[in-house]
Motif scaffolding. Structure first.
Motif, mmCIF file in Angstrom:
data_model
loop_
_atom_site.group_PDB
_atom_site.id
_atom_site.type_symbol
_atom_site.label_atom_id
_atom_site.label_comp_id
_atom_site.label_asym_id
_atom_site.label_seq_id
_atom_site.Cartn_x
_atom_site.Cartn_y
_atom_site.Cartn_z
ATOM 1 N N ILE A 1 -13.581 -0.080 -4.676
ATOM 2 C CA ILE A 1 -13.310 0.367 -6.035
ATOM 3 C C ILE A 1 -14.390 1.371 -6.423
ATOM 4 N N ALA A 2 -13.982 2.524 -6.944
ATOM 5 C CA ALA A 2 -14.895 3.605 -7.357
ATOM 6 C C ALA A 2 -15.599 4.269 -6.184
ATOM 7 N N SER A 3 -14.940 4.302 -5.030
ATOM 8 C CA SER A 3 -15.516 4.993 -3.872
ATOM 9 C C SER A 3 -15.200 6.487 -3.873
ATOM 10 N N GLY A 4 -14.319 6.936 -4.775
ATOM 11 C CA GLY A 4 -13.986 8.358 -4.866
ATOM 12 C C GLY A 4 -12.628 8.718 -4.312
ATOM 13 N N LYS A 5 -11.715 7.758 -4.226
ATOM 14 C CA LYS A 5 -10.400 8.017 -3.633
ATOM 15 C C LYS A 5 -9.591 9.016 -4.453
#
Length: 340
Positions: free
Chosen positions: A85-89
């Motif tokens: 989650i919130a890795s930049g996908k």
């Protein structure tokens, strides 16, 4: 379940040729990887073969004999963007949607927030033991629908119902940390009908489909985490596993490449605090650490669940400009996934 997923197109049983296993040079372990015979820099994305490199088939991408296949859909290369989650996908999808002729499918978060007036996503975060099965059953259904979808829209023309996630509206934003500036791609709603039709045709005819996550990570990461953490009873896990096994055994869900945005849990936690999505306010660092470890076990160590395709690892702790440079450096690797 197929009817509920919108699986209204024609089904047919096809025999699909088995592709050769993907190979990677042993020197990749020393910081230099080879992609289709070409050396790649150590600081660019690293390609990791699936278990097929040892002689076995990919879990789903190759051995498709006897499975139900949507007519013509298996001709399009499928790339899944995976990560915490919130890795930049979303930012990754935005980059490729602006620079490439591809079809982009984001996670159907708006559906998970509004099922006939109910918000199973919010309920799950509040009480995972009570609502975990409810949410993950619907996630599995909606991700299957994504994989089988023939109704395609470019990311910048996707319309969403009122009161849904900002990522699914015509203003696409990624609100992350101070070192990762806000990205806002605004597109006017006054585009002519002819222009919209042209973009729709472009997406439908695009040779590559890029998806945010997959039905595989829904099961191998998020369902698995609920079960391991004691927040999903064994009977619920068994039911979801039976559904997943039936789906992957009887329906062809091809994936040609997984792009893993490898991000530290600490970075993800900082980005979460900055973007302030309502359901995510209750997510602790410990949860992100668990999700990170499951990604590592699956995509790096290959010690947990089968890989459906080779994995391209892109370090994703950097700021926006550095990440855009990484995407540019790895663009050809990613978009030629169908030739693996």
């Amino acid at each position: 379940m197929l009817a509920a997923a919108g699986f209204s197109g024609k089904l047919l049983v096809r025999c699909v040729r088995t592709l050769p296993p993907y190979a990677v040079s042993p020197s990749a372990l020393c910081g230099v990887a080879y992609y289709r015979g070409k050396k790649t820099p150590a600081n660019s994305g690293t390609l990791i073969p699936s278990r097929a490199a040892s002689g076995a088939h990919y879990a789903t991408g190759e051995a498709r004999q006897g499975k139900l296949v949507r007519n013509g859909e298996d001709k399009k290369a499928v790339i899944c963007i995976e990560g915490n989650i919130a890795s930049g996908k979303t930012t990754c999808l935005e980059y490729f949607s602006k620079t490439s002729n591809i079809e982009v499918l984001t996670e159907p978060v708006s559906k998970w927030r509004n099922v006939r007036g109910h918000n199973p996503l919010g309920l799950m975060y509040q009480d995972p033991e009570r609502w975990g099965l409810t949410l993950q059953t619907y996630v599995q259904l909606s991700m299957l629908d994504r994989h089988l979808s023939t109704i395609t829209r470019p990311l910048h023309t996707k319309q969403a119902p009122k009161n849904t996630s900002r990522r699914n509206t015509t203003v696409v934003s990624a609100h992350i940390s101070a070192s990762w500036p806000t990205v806002a791609l605004e597109h006017t709603a006054k585009t002519s009908a002819a222009s919209q039709e042209a973009r729709m045709h472009c997406a439908c005819s695009a040779p590559v489909r890029m998806m945010e996550r997959s039905i595989f990570s829904a099961k191998y990461i998020f369902v698995e985490n609920l079960y391991r953490s004691g927040k999903m009873p064994e009977v619920d896990f068994a039911v979801l596993s039976e559904w997943f096994d039936w789906i992957t055994t009887n329906i062809s869900i091809p994936v040609d490449l997984i792009v893993y945005l490898q991000t530290s849990p600490q970075t993800c936690h900082e980005r979460l605090k900055q973007r302030s999505r309502e359901e995510e306010k209750v997510i602790p660092l410990e949860y992100l650490e668990s999700i990170h470890q499951l990604h590592e076990d699956w995509l790096i160590k290959k010690s947990s669940s089968p890989l459906p395709a080779p994995v391209l690892v892109i370090p994703a702790d950097q700021n926006l400009q550095e990440m855009l440079h990484q995407y540019k450096e790895n663009r050809d690797k990613i978009l030629t996934a169908s030739s693996l």
